[in-house]
Scaffold this motif. Structure first.
Motif, short mmCIF file in Angstrom:
data_model
loop_
_atom_site.label_atom_id
_atom_site.label_comp_id
_atom_site.label_asym_id
_atom_site.label_seq_id
_atom_site.Cartn_x
_atom_site.Cartn_y
_atom_site.Cartn_z
N LEU A 41 0.26 15.04 -29.69
CA LEU A 41 1.39 14.56 -28.90
C LEU A 41 2.52 15.58 -28.86
N LYS A 42 2.63 16.38 -29.91
CA LYS A 42 3.67 17.42 -29.94
C LYS A 42 3.25 18.66 -29.15
N ALA A 43 1.98 19.01 -29.20
CA ALA A 43 1.52 20.27 -28.60
C ALA A 43 1.10 20.12 -27.14
N GLY A 44 0.69 18.93 -26.74
CA GLY A 44 0.11 18.73 -25.41
C GLY A 44 1.12 18.27 -24.37
N PRO A 45 0.62 17.73 -23.26
CA PRO A 45 1.47 17.32 -22.14
C PRO A 45 2.54 16.28 -22.48
N MET A 46 2.36 15.51 -23.56
CA MET A 46 3.39 14.54 -23.94
C MET A 46 4.65 15.26 -24.43
N ALA A 47 4.47 16.48 -24.96
CA ALA A 47 5.58 17.35 -25.36
C ALA A 47 6.60 16.67 -26.27
N ALA A 48 6.12 15.91 -27.25
CA ALA A 48 7.02 15.27 -28.20
C ALA A 48 7.64 16.33 -29.11
N ASP A 49 8.89 16.12 -29.48
CA ASP A 49 9.56 17.02 -30.41
C ASP A 49 9.30 16.62 -31.86
N GLY A 50 8.89 15.38 -32.06
CA GLY A 50 8.59 14.85 -33.38
C GLY A 50 7.80 13.57 -33.23
N VAL A 51 7.39 13.02 -34.34
CA VAL A 51 6.57 11.80 -34.32
C VAL A 51 6.92 10.96 -35.54
N ASN A 52 7.05 9.65 -35.35
CA ASN A 52 7.14 8.71 -36.46
C ASN A 52 5.75 8.13 -36.71
N LEU A 53 5.33 8.14 -37.97
CA LEU A 53 4.12 7.44 -38.38
C LEU A 53 4.60 6.25 -39.20
N ALA A 54 4.12 5.05 -38.84
CA ALA A 54 4.56 3.85 -39.56
C ALA A 54 3.39 2.90 -39.76
N LEU A 55 3.31 2.36 -40.96
CA LEU A 55 2.31 1.35 -41.27
C LEU A 55 3.05 0.18 -41.90
N ASN A 56 3.11 -0.93 -41.20
CA ASN A 56 3.78 -2.13 -41.70
C ASN A 56 2.74 -2.96 -42.46
N ASP A 57 2.99 -3.22 -43.73
CA ASP A 57 2.01 -3.92 -44.57
C ASP A 57 2.59 -5.24 -45.04
N GLY A 58 2.19 -6.31 -44.38
CA GLY A 58 2.64 -7.66 -44.74
C GLY A 58 3.73 -8.18 -43.83
N ARG A 59 3.81 -9.50 -43.78
CA ARG A 59 4.78 -10.18 -42.90
C ARG A 59 6.22 -9.71 -43.19
N ALA A 60 6.56 -9.54 -44.47
CA ALA A 60 7.92 -9.12 -44.83
C ALA A 60 8.23 -7.71 -44.32
N ALA A 61 7.19 -6.92 -44.06
CA ALA A 61 7.36 -5.56 -43.54
C ALA A 61 7.18 -5.51 -42.02
N PHE A 62 7.25 -6.68 -41.38
CA PHE A 62 7.15 -6.82 -39.92
C PHE A 62 5.75 -6.59 -39.37
N GLN A 63 4.72 -6.74 -40.19
CA GLN A 63 3.36 -6.68 -39.66
C GLN A 63 3.13 -7.97 -38.88
N THR A 64 2.68 -7.83 -37.63
CA THR A 64 2.45 -9.01 -36.79
C THR A 64 0.97 -9.22 -36.46
N VAL A 65 0.17 -8.16 -36.50
CA VAL A 65 -1.27 -8.27 -36.32
C VAL A 65 -1.88 -7.87 -37.66
N PHE A 66 -2.63 -8.78 -38.25
CA PHE A 66 -3.12 -8.56 -39.60
C PHE A 66 -4.50 -7.89 -39.60
N HIS A 67 -4.48 -6.70 -39.02
CA HIS A 67 -5.55 -5.71 -39.09
C HIS A 67 -4.79 -4.42 -39.34
#
Length: 141
Positions: free
Chosen positions: A72-98
């Protein structure tokens, strides 16, 4: 798991704009993206959260996240940065439990549009966005 929407996307029985696929992980556009190109990476094997995620599958999930983020940074999307996030559990705002990893492209000076994206969460042209993400991954090799 029959009632899991992400398992259905992986199986091809529910719609999803697939942008990434390998032996362990499938990636598709988030239907409520924070930014254009917001991709979800999910293990092919169901796990509800980190407690039941096989560590080897977790490693494959983050390796896929690294690959998609770099593309995403190197290709046509030309992002300057990226957030990686994994929400684990309802308290962490996980809404789909996969277990799933969010890969969210960011651009310099996007704080206002990012904040707006947290509220609005829509992409006016998701098919074009999926093509751009795929092109980014192809360009990255």
């Amino acid at each position: 798991m029959s009632s899991c929407i992400f398992c259905a996307v992986v199986a091809g029985t529910a719609p999803g704009r697939i942008v990434y696929s390998d032996d362990d992980v499938v990636g598709f556009l988030d239907i409520r993206p924070v930014t254009r190109g917001h991709t979800l990476l999910v293990p092919r094997i169901h796990s509800a959260g980190l407690d039941d995620l096989d560590p080897a599958v977790g490693a494959a999930l983050f390796a896929a996240g690294h690959r998609v983020a770099s593309a995403l940074k190197a290709g046509p999307m030309a992002a300057d940065g990226v957030n990686l996030a994994l929400n684990d559990g309802r308290a962490a705002f996980q809404t789909v439990f996969h277990t799933h990893l969010h890969v969210v492209p960011r651009h310099e000076g996007d704080k206002l549009s990012f904040a707006k994206g947290l509220v609005v969460r829509r992409d006016p042209n998701p098919d074009e966005t999926a093509d751009l993400v795929r092109a980014s991954l192809e360009a990255a090799g």
